[in-house]
Design an enzyme around this catalytic site. Structure first.
Site, PDB file in Angstrom:
ATOM      1  N   GLY A   1      -9.908 -87.604  81.750  1.00 18.50           N
ATOM      2  CA  GLY A   1     -10.359 -87.983  83.362  1.00 18.50           C
ATOM      3  C   GLY A   1     -10.069 -89.298  83.539  1.00 18.50           C
TER       4      GLY A   1
ATOM      5  N   ASP B   1      -8.864 -89.105  91.638  1.00 22.01           N
ATOM      6  CA  ASP B   1      -7.364 -89.874  89.673  1.00 22.01           C
ATOM      7  C   ASP B   1      -7.479 -91.321  90.386  1.00 22.01           C
ATOM      8  OD1 ASP B   1      -7.563 -87.219  89.325  1.00 22.01           O
ATOM      9  OD2 ASP B   1      -6.721 -88.552  87.551  1.00 22.01           O
TER      10      ASP B   1
ATOM     11  N   GLN C   1     -10.479 -77.349  83.207  1.00 21.16           N
ATOM     12  CA  GLN C   1     -11.451 -78.117  82.579  1.00 21.16           C
ATOM     13  C   GLN C   1     -12.945 -77.867  83.323  1.00 21.16           C
ATOM     14  OE1 GLN C   1      -8.691 -78.963  83.699  1.00 21.16           O
ATOM     15  NE2 GLN C   1      -7.416 -80.980  83.652  1.00 21.16           N
TER      16      GLN C   1
ATOM     17  N   ASN D   1      -6.874 -85.688  93.163  1.00 17.56           N
ATOM     18  CA  ASN D   1      -7.171 -85.476  92.460  1.00 17.56           C
ATOM     19  C   ASN D   1      -6.515 -84.142  92.172  1.00 17.56           C
ATOM     20  OD1 ASN D   1     -10.007 -85.275  90.505  1.00 17.56           O
ATOM     21  ND2 ASN D   1     -10.521 -83.288  92.002  1.00 17.56           N
TER      22      ASN D   1
HETATM   23  O1  MRU Z   1      -6.061 -84.455  84.194  1.00 17.55           O
HETATM   24  P1  MRU Z   1      -7.350 -84.566  84.142  1.00 17.55           P
HETATM   25  O2  MRU Z   1      -8.301 -83.557  83.163  1.00 17.55           O
HETATM   26  O3  MRU Z   1      -7.040 -85.916  83.976  1.00 17.55           O
HETATM   27  O4  MRU Z   1      -7.905 -84.575  86.033  1.00 17.55           O
HETATM   28  C1  MRU Z   1      -9.479 -84.851  85.645  1.00 17.55           C
HETATM   29  C2  MRU Z   1      -9.327 -84.617  86.684  1.00 17.55           C
HETATM   30  O5  MRU Z   1      -9.115 -84.861  88.018  1.00 17.55           O
HETATM   31  C3  MRU Z   1     -10.902 -85.381  87.219  1.00 17.55           C
HETATM   32  O6  MRU Z   1     -11.623 -84.882  88.850  1.00 17.55           O
HETATM   33  C4  MRU Z   1     -10.686 -86.716  87.751  1.00 17.55           C
HETATM   34  O7  MRU Z   1     -10.427 -87.382  87.241  1.00 17.55           O
HETATM   35  C5  MRU Z   1     -12.016 -88.169  87.660  1.00 17.55           C
HETATM   36  S1  MRU Z   1     -12.653 -88.171  86.639  1.00 17.55           S
HETATM   37  C6  MRU Z   1     -14.061 -89.293  87.088  1.00 17.55           C
END
Ligand code: MRU
Length: 369
Positions: free
Chosen positions: A54, A244, A203, A254
């Site tokens: 995240g 992201d 996730q 994202n």
């Molecule tokens: O690969 P991840 O699990 O780190 O990706 C997370 C996401 O894409 C979330 O939607 C993003 O980081 C926003 S978190 C508040």
């Protein structure tokens, strides 16, 4: 976040034993396990293997990684920054946190950087993140409340669709997209959340469903390919995700699959919002026409599946032969034209250059309404 009646953050510091602790997200939803970060290498490993993940949480974990490195060697700031920067490429919050560390910690002192300064910096960043995410929730919650009154009256719950995990686990506390859902639920808005599974790391299925269950919020898990279907059947009022990295023009990078959610939302005349702290906006990224680093992860995330047997034992099973060529893109970019608004700690902004430039000029105070 409340877990089994106890308040937790995704990462925290225990002053009594000088320990940085975190929730190991690779163990959820089957097991709730907390672990310790002891060294810079531990912090890099936790980010790289997604024990913590995240965008906002990655940034804060990196700040604690800097502390752990300086605790061992006060002259290791540069090495720490370099190693942490390489752990994951897409979430801009990592770069943002490390750039801030470089600015705020006196790198060129002959005795190195006192680790207490780095600890203070990391603790400050963690507090800031929790306050920002709570404020994002206040603004997001109001949008959901209004939409519920307009679209559902008292007759039915508001139907929200989300992708990946943008909840408390993805931040220090509260989350971004889910923060608004928590605030709206607390204000009495009846809700049902459609949770995209979010292949390949799931996730949505593993983390978002777990969080919503802890919070007592009604939800259903769907496979990613079902998002358009539930929208077309009139079962969704609004889509909200995290991000992201957002461009200066409002394009939203994202988790892979977000673009398809936004396309389906547009085709069904549904609003699509991204919720994020201002630290996720990359003002050096002009627009989606310019490339950004999109993380590609190992093929086995797609070709193998993991889970637990009925007996409780862990299993990993091969779904596809090793010879199958896999491209495991972890993120995509949703163009600003498909984004109804960007919900931040400063309020809701249009997904365009002028609106985000105005946002850049405002200052956040956690007590803002
Ligand atoms: O690969 P991840 O699990 O780190 O990706 C997370 C996401 O894409 C979330 O939607 C993003 O980081 C926003 S978190 C508040």
């Amino acid at each position: 976040m409340l877990i089994e009646g106890r308040q937790y953050r995704s990462i925290w510091y225990e002053a009594e034993n000088d320990q940085v602790c975190f929730i190991d997200q690779t163990r959820l939803p089957h097991e709730f396990e907390t672990r310790r970060l002891r060294t810079l290498a531990d912090a890099c490993e936790a980010i790289g293997t997604m024990r913590v993940r995240g965008a906002p949480l990655i940034g804060v974990t990196a700040a604690f990684g800097v502390y752990l490195s300086l605790r061992e060697d006060p002259n290791s700031l540069e090495t720490a920054i370099r190693q942490l920067r390489d752990t994951r490429p897409t979430a801009v919050n990592l770069r943002w946190a490390l750039d801030r560390a470089v600015r705020e910690l006196p790198a060129h002192s002959p005795v190195g950087v006192p680790s207490e300064k780095a600890l203070k910096f990391a603790l400050g960043l963690a507090e800031e993140d929790a306050a920002c995410c709570e404020a994002i929730g206040r603004h997001g919650g109001k949008i959901l409340h209004r939409l519920w009154q307009e679209r559902c009256g008292q007759d039915r719950p508001l139907q929200v669709l989300t992708h990946c995990n943008a909840g408390a686990l993805a931040t220090v506390d509260w989350g971004t997209a889910l923060s608004g859902i928590y605030k709206a639920a607390a204000a009495g808005v009846p809700l049902h959340v459609w949770v995209d599974e979010t292949r390949p790391r799931n996730q949505g299925g593993a983390l978002t469903c777990w969080e919503l269950r802890q919070a007592g919020i009604d939800h259903s898990l769907i496979v990613d390919g079902a998002a358009g279907h539930v929208m077309a059947r009139g079962l969704v009022d609004i889509c909200i995700t995290g991000s992201d990295r957002v461009s200066a023009s409002g394009d939203v990078c994202n988790k892979i699959g977000t673009y398809q959610v936004a396309l389906a939302a547009r085709d069904n005349n549904l609003p699509f919002y991204a919720a994020l702290p201002v630290s996720t906006i990359d003002f050096d990224w002009p627009s989606a026409t310019e490339p950004i680093p999109i993380e590609e992860r190992e093929a086995e995330e797609v070709s193998m599946v993991g889970g637990i047997e009925k007996s409780g034992g862990e299993v990993r099973i091969r779904q596809y032969p090793e010879e199958t060529v896999v491209r495991n893109y972890a993120f995509d970019v949703t163009p600003a034209r498909l984004v109804s608004g960007i919900i931040t700690e400063q309020g809701m902004f249009k997904a365009n250059r002028d609106s985000l430039a105005a946002l850049a000029r405002t200052k956040f105070s956690p007590s803002d309404p």
